[in-house]
Design an enzyme around this catalytic site. Structure first.
Site, PDB file in Angstrom:
ATOM      1  N   ASP A  36       0.873  -1.189   0.000  1.00 44.68           N
ATOM      2  CA  ASP A  36       0.000   0.000   0.000  1.00 44.68           C
ATOM      3  C   ASP A  36       0.899   1.225   0.000  1.00 44.68           C
ATOM      4  O   ASP A  36       2.132   1.108   0.088  1.00 44.68           O
ATOM      5  CB  ASP A  36      -0.933  -0.018   1.226  1.00 44.68           C
ATOM      6  N   ASP A  63       3.508   2.158  -4.273  1.00 43.17           N
ATOM      7  CA  ASP A  63       2.483   2.938  -4.963  1.00 43.17           C
ATOM      8  C   ASP A  63       2.327   2.325  -6.355  1.00 43.17           C
ATOM      9  O   ASP A  63       3.305   2.246  -7.115  1.00 43.17           O
ATOM     10  CB  ASP A  63       2.951   4.403  -5.045  1.00 43.17           C
ATOM     11  N   VAL A  64       1.119   1.893  -6.702  1.00 46.78           N
ATOM     12  CA  VAL A  64       0.947   1.178  -7.973  1.00 46.78           C
ATOM     13  C   VAL A  64       1.105   2.092  -9.191  1.00 46.78           C
ATOM     14  O   VAL A  64       1.134   1.599 -10.323  1.00 46.78           O
ATOM     15  CB  VAL A  64      -0.406   0.427  -8.035  1.00 46.78           C
ATOM     16  N   ASN A  90      -5.811  -4.995  -6.116  1.00 49.55           N
ATOM     17  CA  ASN A  90      -7.017  -4.417  -5.513  1.00 49.55           C
ATOM     18  C   ASN A  90      -6.948  -2.905  -5.291  1.00 49.55           C
ATOM     19  O   ASN A  90      -7.982  -2.253  -5.150  1.00 49.55           O
ATOM     20  CB  ASN A  90      -7.250  -5.151  -4.182  1.00 49.55           C
ATOM     21  N   TYR A 155     -13.445   6.395 -13.833  1.00 47.06           N
ATOM     22  CA  TYR A 155     -13.582   5.152 -13.052  1.00 47.06           C
ATOM     23  C   TYR A 155     -14.174   4.038 -13.918  1.00 47.06           C
ATOM     24  O   TYR A 155     -13.673   2.916 -13.929  1.00 47.06           O
ATOM     25  CB  TYR A 155     -14.457   5.419 -11.814  1.00 47.06           C
ATOM     26  N   LYS A 159     -12.290   0.631 -15.031  1.00 47.02           N
ATOM     27  CA  LYS A 159     -12.779  -0.693 -14.612  1.00 47.02           C
ATOM     28  C   LYS A 159     -13.187  -1.538 -15.821  1.00 47.02           C
ATOM     29  O   LYS A 159     -12.975  -2.751 -15.837  1.00 47.02           O
ATOM     30  CB  LYS A 159     -13.931  -0.544 -13.616  1.00 47.02           C
ATOM     31  N   THR A 190     -17.176   0.152   2.574  1.00 46.20           N
ATOM     32  CA  THR A 190     -15.764   0.422   2.891  1.00 46.20           C
ATOM     33  C   THR A 190     -15.551   1.946   2.943  1.00 46.20           C
ATOM     34  O   THR A 190     -16.438   2.710   2.548  1.00 46.20           O
ATOM     35  CB  THR A 190     -14.814  -0.123   1.800  1.00 46.20           C
TER      36      THR A 190
HETATM   37  P1  NAI Z   1     -10.516   1.638   0.277  1.00 48.39           P
HETATM   38  O1  NAI Z   1     -10.421   3.089   0.010  1.00 48.39           O
HETATM   39  O2  NAI Z   1     -11.065   1.154   1.581  1.00 48.39           O
HETATM   40  O3  NAI Z   1      -9.077   0.935   0.071  1.00 48.39           O
HETATM   41  C1  NAI Z   1      -8.276   1.219  -1.045  1.00 48.39           C
HETATM   42  C2  NAI Z   1      -6.828   0.993  -0.658  1.00 48.39           C
HETATM   43  O4  NAI Z   1      -6.025   1.261  -1.827  1.00 48.39           O
HETATM   44  C3  NAI Z   1      -6.336   1.955   0.440  1.00 48.39           C
HETATM   45  O5  NAI Z   1      -5.629   1.234   1.440  1.00 48.39           O
HETATM   46  C4  NAI Z   1      -5.418   2.911  -0.300  1.00 48.39           C
HETATM   47  O6  NAI Z   1      -4.359   3.431   0.483  1.00 48.39           O
HETATM   48  C5  NAI Z   1      -4.910   2.009  -1.419  1.00 48.39           C
HETATM   49  N1  NAI Z   1      -4.371   2.776  -2.540  1.00 48.39           N
HETATM   50  C6  NAI Z   1      -4.913   3.866  -3.132  1.00 48.39           C
HETATM   51  N2  NAI Z   1      -4.098   4.336  -4.086  1.00 48.39           N
HETATM   52  C7  NAI Z   1      -3.024   3.513  -4.097  1.00 48.39           C
HETATM   53  C8  NAI Z   1      -1.832   3.486  -4.857  1.00 48.39           C
HETATM   54  N3  NAI Z   1      -1.577   4.408  -5.800  1.00 48.39           N
HETATM   55  N4  NAI Z   1      -0.937   2.498  -4.622  1.00 48.39           N
HETATM   56  C9  NAI Z   1      -1.165   1.561  -3.667  1.00 48.39           C
HETATM   57  N5  NAI Z   1      -2.270   1.548  -2.904  1.00 48.39           N
HETATM   58  C10 NAI Z   1      -3.188   2.519  -3.119  1.00 48.39           C
HETATM   59  O7  NAI Z   1     -11.377   1.062  -0.951  1.00 48.39           O
HETATM   60  P2  NAI Z   1     -12.120  -0.335  -1.187  1.00 48.39           P
HETATM   61  O8  NAI Z   1     -13.566  -0.045  -1.247  1.00 48.39           O
HETATM   62  O9  NAI Z   1     -11.621  -1.375  -0.300  1.00 48.39           O
HETATM   63  O10 NAI Z   1     -11.665  -0.608  -2.707  1.00 48.39           O
HETATM   64  C11 NAI Z   1     -10.812  -1.665  -3.085  1.00 48.39           C
HETATM   65  C12 NAI Z   1     -11.041  -1.957  -4.558  1.00 48.39           C
HETATM   66  O11 NAI Z   1     -12.398  -2.343  -4.760  1.00 48.39           O
HETATM   67  C13 NAI Z   1     -10.801  -0.762  -5.481  1.00 48.39           C
HETATM   68  O12 NAI Z   1     -10.151  -1.206  -6.658  1.00 48.39           O
HETATM   69  C14 NAI Z   1     -12.214  -0.290  -5.795  1.00 48.39           C
HETATM   70  O13 NAI Z   1     -12.285   0.393  -7.020  1.00 48.39           O
HETATM   71  C15 NAI Z   1     -12.934  -1.613  -5.829  1.00 48.39           C
HETATM   72  N6  NAI Z   1     -14.375  -1.524  -5.676  1.00 48.39           N
HETATM   73  C16 NAI Z   1     -14.915  -1.010  -4.518  1.00 48.39           C
HETATM   74  C17 NAI Z   1     -16.275  -0.908  -4.403  1.00 48.39           C
HETATM   75  C18 NAI Z   1     -16.923  -0.347  -3.176  1.00 48.39           C
HETATM   76  O14 NAI Z   1     -18.163  -0.124  -3.220  1.00 48.39           O
HETATM   77  N7  NAI Z   1     -16.222  -0.134  -2.075  1.00 48.39           N
HETATM   78  C19 NAI Z   1     -17.176  -1.348  -5.489  1.00 48.39           C
HETATM   79  C20 NAI Z   1     -16.499  -1.914  -6.622  1.00 48.39           C
HETATM   80  C21 NAI Z   1     -15.140  -1.983  -6.706  1.00 48.39           C
END
Ligand code: NAI
Length: 250
Positions: A36, A63-64, A90, A155, A159, A190
């Protein structure tokens, strides 16, 4: 234990779906690297989980959007664990803005994290997994990878790109023993949804036939399955875990 002895990287593993996936993998016997951004909660969360799970959880800042950091993450994983058996691609960010107002910077940032980041991580994973002759890469897409939604141009483009990138990588990697799949979550409870007010949330809930938001562990369980040998004949799939969102309207 369904992942006994497996070595797994979860990008964005410090929060939400990623963190829940880390916890489920540890419960099922895997060693896990939380990858992360440097200034998030990754290091402290990994330290707490490492204590609880007998030294099987590490943190690596990556950082991705930075190719060097991603490549170094995989070098570090091989040095520390000896192999990388599964990756949850993810890490992701949201972005809501009318398409006629969005700046280049905001648009490109979402594409760089959510689409290019997935490619950078998958490429680094393939370079480790091909010589192993095995591995499972799981890319986090979304219902918005197969449905449009107003004010989410970057977005949804990202996706949608992840869904088809998954198919191409799956075809390419299959002869080398590596599987590549995507998961399409519905709206999941989340921190990513924190920006939405109550009315918006109720509106979103009503789009899911099961009548609620998903829980992070419900996506984690899908990842766990696709990462495991139980999914040995599944590649190129986009597994919807969306409470019926994409099934249609009642
Ligand atoms: P979240 O915001 O709780 O977690 C995302 C994590 O990614 C965080 O720990 C953040 O620090 C990390 N992150 C952000 N930019 C980064 C980077 N450049 N390099 C490395 N890490 C980075 O979000 P959540 O909800 O857990 O999302 C996870 C995945 O699920 C994402 O790809 C999101 O698009 C996808 N998703 C989420 C949905 C939702 O309703 N929560 C619905 C559909 C998909």
């Amino acid at each position: 234990m369904r992942l006994q002895g497996k070595n797994i990287i979860v990008t964005g593993g410090a929060s939400g779906i990623g963190l829940s996936s880390v916890e489920r993998c540890l419960e099922e016997g895997a060693s896990v690297i939380i990858a992360d951004i440097e200034d998030g909660d990754g290091a402290s969360r990994a330290a707490a989980l490492d204590g609880k799970h007998a030294g099987r959880c590490l943190f690596k800042a990556a950082d991705v959007t930075d190719t060097d950091q991603v490549d170094h993450l995989f070098e570090h994983a091989v040095a520390e664990l000896g192999s990388v058996d599964a990756v949850f691609n993810n890490a992701g960010i949201g972005g809501i803005c009318p398409s006629d107002e969005v700046s280049d910077e905001a648009y490109l940032r979402v594409i760089d994290v959510n689409l290019n980041g997935v490619f950078r991580v998958a490429r680094a994973a393939l370079r480790v997994m091909y010589p192993q002759g095995s591995g499972s890469i799981v890319n986090c897409a979304s219902i918005l990878g197969v449905f449009g939604q107003s004010q989410t141009a970057a977005y949804t483009a990202a996706k949608g790109g992840v869904v088809n990138l998954t198919r191409t990588l799956a075809i390419e990697a299959a002869p080398k023993g590596v599987r590549v799949n995507a998961i399409g979550p519905g709206y999941i409870d989340t921190p990513l949804l924190e920006a939405l007010d109550d009315d918006m949330l109720q509106g979103l809930i009503s789009l899911h036939p099961l009548g609620r938001l998903g829980r992070p562990e419900e996506i984690a369980n899908a990842f766990l399955f696709l990462a495991s040998d139980e999914a040995s004949f599944i590649t190129g799939a986009n597994l919807m875990v969306d409470g019926g969102f994409t099934a249609g309207k009642s």
